[in-house]
Design a protein around this motif. Structure first.
Motif, PDB file in Angstrom:
ATOM      1  N   GLN A 392       0.857  -1.180   0.000  1.00 32.79           N
ATOM      2  CA  GLN A 392       0.000   0.000   0.000  1.00 32.79           C
ATOM      3  C   GLN A 392       0.894   1.230   0.000  1.00 32.79           C
ATOM      4  O   GLN A 392       1.899   1.272   0.697  1.00 32.79           O
ATOM      5  N   GLN A 393       0.529   2.220  -0.793  1.00 32.26           N
ATOM      6  CA  GLN A 393       1.291   3.460  -0.864  1.00 32.26           C
ATOM      7  C   GLN A 393       0.461   4.599  -0.274  1.00 32.26           C
ATOM      8  O   GLN A 393      -0.782   4.576  -0.331  1.00 32.26           O
ATOM      9  N   VAL A 394       1.142   5.564   0.303  1.00 32.95           N
ATOM     10  CA  VAL A 394       0.446   6.723   0.868  1.00 32.95           C
ATOM     11  C   VAL A 394       1.115   8.001   0.376  1.00 32.95           C
ATOM     12  O   VAL A 394       2.304   8.017   0.057  1.00 32.95           O
ATOM     13  N   LYS A 395       0.346   9.058   0.307  1.00 31.31           N
ATOM     14  CA  LYS A 395       0.881  10.383   0.035  1.00 31.31           C
ATOM     15  C   LYS A 395      -0.087  11.406   0.614  1.00 31.31           C
ATOM     16  O   LYS A 395      -1.227  11.084   0.984  1.00 31.31           O
ATOM     17  N   VAL A 396       0.396  12.630   0.708  1.00 31.89           N
ATOM     18  CA  VAL A 396      -0.420  13.726   1.224  1.00 31.89           C
ATOM     19  C   VAL A 396      -0.623  14.725   0.102  1.00 31.89           C
ATOM     20  O   VAL A 396       0.333  15.107  -0.594  1.00 31.89           O
ATOM     21  N   VAL A 397      -1.864  15.147  -0.098  1.00 31.01           N
ATOM     22  CA  VAL A 397      -2.185  16.016  -1.225  1.00 31.01           C
ATOM     23  C   VAL A 397      -3.013  17.208  -0.771  1.00 31.01           C
ATOM     24  O   VAL A 397      -3.630  17.190   0.303  1.00 31.01           O
ATOM     25  N   ARG A 398      -3.000  18.231  -1.604  1.00 31.80           N
ATOM     26  CA  ARG A 398      -3.926  19.343  -1.450  1.00 31.80           C
ATOM     27  C   ARG A 398      -4.972  19.210  -2.546  1.00 31.80           C
ATOM     28  O   ARG A 398      -4.637  19.055  -3.728  1.00 31.80           O
ATOM     29  N   VAL A 399      -6.227  19.231  -2.158  1.00 33.97           N
ATOM     30  CA  VAL A 399      -7.311  19.141  -3.144  1.00 33.97           C
ATOM     31  C   VAL A 399      -7.696  20.558  -3.553  1.00 33.97           C
ATOM     32  O   VAL A 399      -8.184  21.344  -2.746  1.00 33.97           O
ATOM     33  N   ARG A 400      -7.456  20.865  -4.809  1.00 35.68           N
ATOM     34  CA  ARG A 400      -7.741  22.214  -5.310  1.00 35.68           C
ATOM     35  C   ARG A 400      -9.247  22.419  -5.482  1.00 35.68           C
ATOM     36  O   ARG A 400     -10.037  21.474  -5.433  1.00 35.68           O
TER      37      ARG A 400
END
Length: 629
Positions: A392-400
């Motif tokens: 499983q991979q994870v990342k942190v994003v900003r939702v525009r």
């Protein structure tokens, strides 16, 4: 399939990279949950698979089944479902508290068709809508001996034409002739055990499922008042079960305690499917599970008697157990798994001090099958929920604003996203002659799942949850959609606007509270609105603890409801009550910081600092204490 490929070392954070050096497809995982069960029955036919307690008071009188006997039961039940017309794309609804018959019934539903567990505590309107969305025409339900209230709902579903067949479950170990069941025109109604008793148990009459076939539909908190149905494939469930079973703390002799309801993914994945991989026995508590006060009072004796090695529960259970004297030998209990709701530091410390048993914290969500993150007892990382599970991979994003994503750098707070073999196929929004219509409903972007949770990931990959972008309220591991509270209060003729949020709670993690505005000439009181909501919210756990009248509800710069401000206000109000008797507390503030709530307590002098910190540690919140000299 070699043992080395199936069971790599998985005991430390550094093991994850080594595990992923071998592609998951090369590890030889079973193709389906049915293949997983048949493997267990082949490898350990006579080993004890299930020990099911009739109830907590009779924990010395269990019903027990070996792995081969469990497979026989699943074949009988699945063949009955097949005779009733259930095929690969047909869901089977299951609505009952845990009992000996529900376990094979759940596995049989996944073999013959698709399992669709339902929490009977929901309103009848919600249950009917879930049945409609799933397309289930066969209902497996608790009978009058097992759960009278649930049986009444099931019977009403049959009378209203909501099912073609109702298969009734009896309590664990039930003896004697059961009560006659009422007849309903056009609906097959009968006891599941009796109807399947003479059916062939040597194999399944239909085609076995494949990895890409749908295995289950689990309802989860939504934004529309009615829970959404998350679709799991067999690949999803087998992969996640293996990730859980691969934990090196577990071996073949580890006996697992199961006391969470089977309509919850944790019960299915952690305490039913994962133990099948290593042939572990599972002790299933009575129908009330952890809600049974007798279970808690007898808990340590049950651990000693059955040599329980691990268990899974929510923080409120561990808080309660930390208050129970350890009156038995619990040396068999190696670790306890915890998740589903915020975990206060005080609960971790008190439980370990009380029992010498470490809590293994984890994180997951129904849309990612169950578990995505786990901690390590020998490599603690204070404040983190753990490290991602293998593959499983994870990342942190900003939702525009336009819905597109921007990946954020290490250490930055944003929305946590997950990808990998456990990410669900989408929500079942309808069912037609071709099967289910699935829709990601904005949660899936190029194979990545928007968890709705705010988090940051450090340079070592450990994940720190800092709040929720989504509005769902989690009370003791139970997801509450604020819309059900808001709809109930908006029905009042003098209420003009409502926002329901979670307030921190030392026992349940958080509880629902509501903020409202009312008409200018309204004479309604907060107490009257609280009573109104209590009578109309469809489930008791979702009824707001308080209703607060405001002149206006906070909004963002673009006019959208701003619930973070209300959560901050709820946090401040809770802490004002909790710290009211502590001398020297000068002020309490709660502010929004980087998308999460930060509570700040100012005190005069350091004398009261230990008492203040002890109380704040009971809450799963971010806080700091400022001492004025």
């Amino acid at each position: 399939m070699t043992t080395d490929l199936l069971w790599p070392r998985y005991a430390a954070p550094t093991d994850v990279t080594a595990i992923e050096a071998v592609p998951l497809r090369d590890r030889g995982l079973p193709e389906s949950t049915y293949a997983l069960l048949t493997r267990a029955a082949r490898m350990w036919p006579d080993r004890l698979a299930l020990t099911v307690l009739p109830d907590a008071a009779r924990w010395r009188e269990p019903l027990q089944r070996s792995f081969s006997e469990l497979l026989d039961d699943v074949h009988r039940y699945a063949n009955l479902l097949h005779r009733l017309g259930v095929r690969r794309h047909d869901p089977v609804a299951l609505m009952a508290p845990n009992c000996a018959e529900l376990i094979p019934a759940t596995l049989a539903a996944q073999l013959a068709g698709i399992a669709a567990p339902i929490n009977a505590a929901q309103s009848q309107q919600h249950i009917a809508e879930l049945l409609r969305r799933s397309g289930a025409r066969v209902l497996v339900a608790a009978g009058p001996e097992l759960a009278a209230d649930t049986w009444e709902v099931a019977h009403e579903i049959a009378v209203s034409g909501g099912a073609d067949a109702v298969l009734v479950l009896r309590p664990t170990g039930a003896a004697g002739v059961p009560a006659d069941l009422p007849e309903v025109d056009g609906v097959r109604i009968g006891y599941f055990g009796a109807l399947s008793a003479d059916i062939d148990s040597s194999g399944f009459a239909g085609d076995p499922p494949r990895g890409f076939d749908m295995a289950a539909l689990f309802h989860t908190g939504g934004t529309t008042g009615v829970p959404k149905l998350a679709a799991h494939t067999h690949d999803n469930e087998v992969a996640n079960a293996w990730m859980l079973a691969a934990n090196s703390l577990w071996d073949q002799d580890s006996v697992v305690l199961a006391a969470l309801p089977l309509f919850h993914v944790n019960a299915l994945m952690v305490t039913l499917l994962a133990p099948l991989f290593k042939g572990q026995g599972v002790v299933w508590a009575g129908p009330l599970g952890y809600r049974d006060p007798v279970l808690l009072s007898e808990f340590w004796k049950i651990v000693e008697h059955y040599r329980i090695a691990s268990m899974s529960a929510v923080p409120t259970v561990y808080a309660a157990l930390a208050e129970r004297p350890v009156d038995a030998d619990i040396s068999s209990l190696r670790f306890a798994m915890v998740g589903a709701s915020p975990l206060p530091t005080a609960v971790v410390e008190k439980f370990r001090e009380h029992t010498s048993v470490p809590l293994l914290e984890g994180y997951g969500l129904t849309e990612a099958t169950c578990a995505s993150v786990r901690s390590f007892t020998d490599a603690p990382r204070p404040g983190a929920v753990g490290l991602r599970m293998p593959y499983q991979q994870v990342k942190v994003v900003r939702v525009r604003e336009d819905g597109s994503w921007e990946d954020l750098p290490t250490g930055t707070t944003g929305v946590l996203a997950i990808s990998g073999p456990t990410v669900f196929a989408g929500y079942a929004v309808a069912h037609d002659e071709h099967g289910h219509v699935l829709d990601g409903m904005g949660k899936l972007v190029d194979g990545w799942l928007d968890t709705g949770d705010l988090a940051r990931v450090d340079s070592d990959g450990f994940i720190y949850l800092v709040g929720r972008a989504k509005d769902v309220i989690i009370r003791g591991g139970h997801n509450i959609d604020p819309a059900v509270i808001e709809d109930a209060l908006l029905a009042h003729p003098q209420v003009t606007a409502v926002s329901a949020v979670g307030r921190p709670d030392a026992h349940a993690g958080e509880v629902p509270v509501a903020y409202v505005t009312v008409a200018a000439d309204a004479g309604i009181t907060e107490e009257e609105l609280h009573a109104w909501a209590g009578e109309r919210v469809p489930e008791r756990a979702a009824a707001p603890r308080t209703v607060t009248i405001l002149h206006a509800l906070p909004v963002t710069a673009v006019g959208k409801p701003y619930k973070l401000a209300l959560r901050a206000d709820a946090t401040r109000r809770e802490l004002e009550q909790a710290l009211a008797t502590i001398a020297g507390v000068d002020s309490i503030h709660a502010s929004v910081a980087d998308g999460s709530i930060l509570a700040t307590v100012e005190i005069d002098g350091s004398a009261g600092e230990p008492a203040v910190k002890a109380i704040l540690d009971r809450y799963a919140i971010n806080w700091k204490v400022m001492v004025r000299k």
